[in-house]
Design a protein around this motif. Structure first.
Motif, short mmCIF file in Angstrom:
data_model
loop_
_atom_site.label_atom_id
_atom_site.label_comp_id
_atom_site.label_asym_id
_atom_site.label_seq_id
_atom_site.Cartn_x
_atom_site.Cartn_y
_atom_site.Cartn_z
N ASN A 1 12.86 83.85 -2.42
CA ASN A 1 14.00 82.99 -2.11
C ASN A 1 14.29 83.12 -0.62
O ASN A 1 14.72 84.18 -0.15
CB ASN A 1 15.22 83.40 -2.93
N PHE A 2 14.04 82.05 0.13
CA PHE A 2 14.24 82.10 1.58
C PHE A 2 15.69 82.45 1.95
O PHE A 2 15.94 83.14 2.93
CB PHE A 2 13.86 80.77 2.22
N GLU A 3 16.64 81.93 1.17
CA GLU A 3 18.05 82.11 1.50
C GLU A 3 18.49 83.56 1.42
O GLU A 3 19.41 83.98 2.11
CB GLU A 3 18.92 81.25 0.59
N THR A 4 17.86 84.36 0.55
CA THR A 4 18.23 85.77 0.41
C THR A 4 17.25 86.69 1.12
O THR A 4 17.33 87.91 0.97
CB THR A 4 18.30 86.15 -1.08
N PHE B 1 14.46 86.59 6.76
CA PHE B 1 13.90 85.70 7.76
C PHE B 1 15.00 85.17 8.69
O PHE B 1 16.13 84.97 8.26
CB PHE B 1 13.19 84.51 7.11
N PRO B 2 14.67 84.92 9.96
CA PRO B 2 15.65 84.28 10.86
C PRO B 2 16.06 82.91 10.33
O PRO B 2 15.25 82.21 9.72
CB PRO B 2 14.87 84.16 12.19
N ARG B 3 17.29 82.53 10.58
CA ARG B 3 17.82 81.27 10.05
C ARG B 3 17.00 80.06 10.51
O ARG B 3 16.76 79.14 9.74
CB ARG B 3 19.27 81.12 10.51
N LEU B 4 16.54 80.08 11.78
CA LEU B 4 15.74 78.97 12.29
C LEU B 4 14.42 78.85 11.53
O LEU B 4 13.99 77.75 11.19
CB LEU B 4 15.47 79.17 13.78
N LEU B 5 13.78 80.00 11.24
CA LEU B 5 12.52 79.98 10.51
C LEU B 5 12.72 79.44 9.10
O LEU B 5 11.89 78.67 8.59
CB LEU B 5 11.92 81.39 10.44
N ILE B 6 13.84 79.80 8.47
CA ILE B 6 14.14 79.31 7.12
C ILE B 6 14.28 77.79 7.13
O ILE B 6 13.75 77.09 6.25
CB ILE B 6 15.43 79.96 6.58
N ARG B 7 14.98 77.26 8.12
CA ARG B 7 15.17 75.81 8.21
C ARG B 7 13.83 75.08 8.42
O ARG B 7 13.63 73.98 7.92
CB ARG B 7 16.14 75.48 9.34
N ILE B 8 12.92 75.71 9.17
CA ILE B 8 11.60 75.11 9.38
C ILE B 8 10.79 75.13 8.09
O ILE B 8 10.15 74.13 7.72
CB ILE B 8 10.84 75.86 10.50
#
Length: 271
Positions: free
Chosen positions: A197-200, A203-210
């Motif tokens: 789960n990327f949200e938990t 990872f850096p927030r920018l990487l998650i959005r990518i």
């Protein structure tokens, strides 16, 4: 644009042929195996067992989503992934393998990827039923958000056909593309939110959005959130990702249908 709509209309006008050939192709694949079509269901179940033991037991660091155990969370995500990854590969070589048959029969070559998309649906529905069973066992019950599953299923089919018409044409033109595609899918497996789960994550927030811009992630996460009642398609960031998904799918569809229409008269010669 005209070419795209023409090829899409060919799918609807030849739907009965697609359905019949999908059933025949499915049976022919496993006719020499003792367990036959059972392997369509055993293979994904074995993979699920392995991934659960490794990531759900050996490397477990808590539930990926509050109130949702890892096993049903993972199975809901891996069900569309296994279907999409297998279908992308099968559809990519559909023209290369069956163009000779298409040249002898009266149906357009453009329906060959659709045959693979429909042929693999049986295992998808079986795995989905298994996912729902796990949810009910873990006291996760149907809610109004389940209706969104229909929308994400349509997204999945449209995405697969866009990839199918594009990849099947490129595979005829560039034989190495099939091997390259396999490597890309192996990488995308870990970048599509199937096991993590990327949200938990950390990872850096920018990487998650990518990572969330990945079209496979959009389908997998959308189906997962719909069945687990964790979000709606019109909420942010889902709304932004929806625009990106349909823009990407439209571009691939237009380019894929253009290439297919340009070279399909020469497919037999190229192969």
């Amino acid at each position: 644009m005209h070419t795209m709509f023409q090829i899409i209309s060919e799918q609807f006008s030849n739907f009965k042929i697609i359905r019949r050939m999908a059933k025949f192709d499915d049976r022919a694949t496993y006719q020499s195996h003792y367990l036959g079509l059972a392997w369509e269901f055993l293979n994904p179940l074995i993979q699920i067992g392995i991934y659960y033991l490794v990531f759900g037991v050996a490397l477990r660091r808590g539930d990926p989503m509050p109130g949702v155990p890892y096993l049903p969370w993972m199975v809901i995500g891996i069900t569309p992934w296994l279907y999409m990854s297998k279908t992308v590969l099968d559809a990519s070589k559909s023209v290369y393998q069956q163009v000779g048959l298409a040249s002898k029969m009266k149906f357009p070559v453009s329906i060959l990827p659709s045959i693979k998309i429909m042929g693999n649906l049986a295992s998808f529905w079986t795995m989905l039923a298994f996912s729902v069973f796990l949810m009910l066992v873990n006291h996760i019950y149907p809610t109004a958000s389940w209706i969104q599953f229909i929308y994400y299923f349509i997204c999945m089919i449209v995405l697969l056909y866009a990839f199918g018409i594009f990849n099947s044409t490129v595979t005829v033109l560039i034989r190495d593309w099939q091997i390259t595609l396999q490597s890309i899918l192996r990488m995308l497996f870990y970048m599509s939110g199937v096991l993590f789960n990327f949200e938990t994550s950390s990872f850096p927030r920018l990487l998650i959005r990518i990572l969330e811009l990945n079209p496979f992630y959009y389908v997998i996460n959308g189906m997962r959130e719909s069945l687990l009642n964790k979000g709606w398609v019109w909420q942010e960031p889902n709304l932004t990702i929806t625009v990106v998904f349909w823009t990407f799918t439209f571009i691939v569809m237009v380019f894929g249908t253009f290439l297919h229409n340009k070279f399909r008269a020469n497919f037999v010669d190229l192969i």
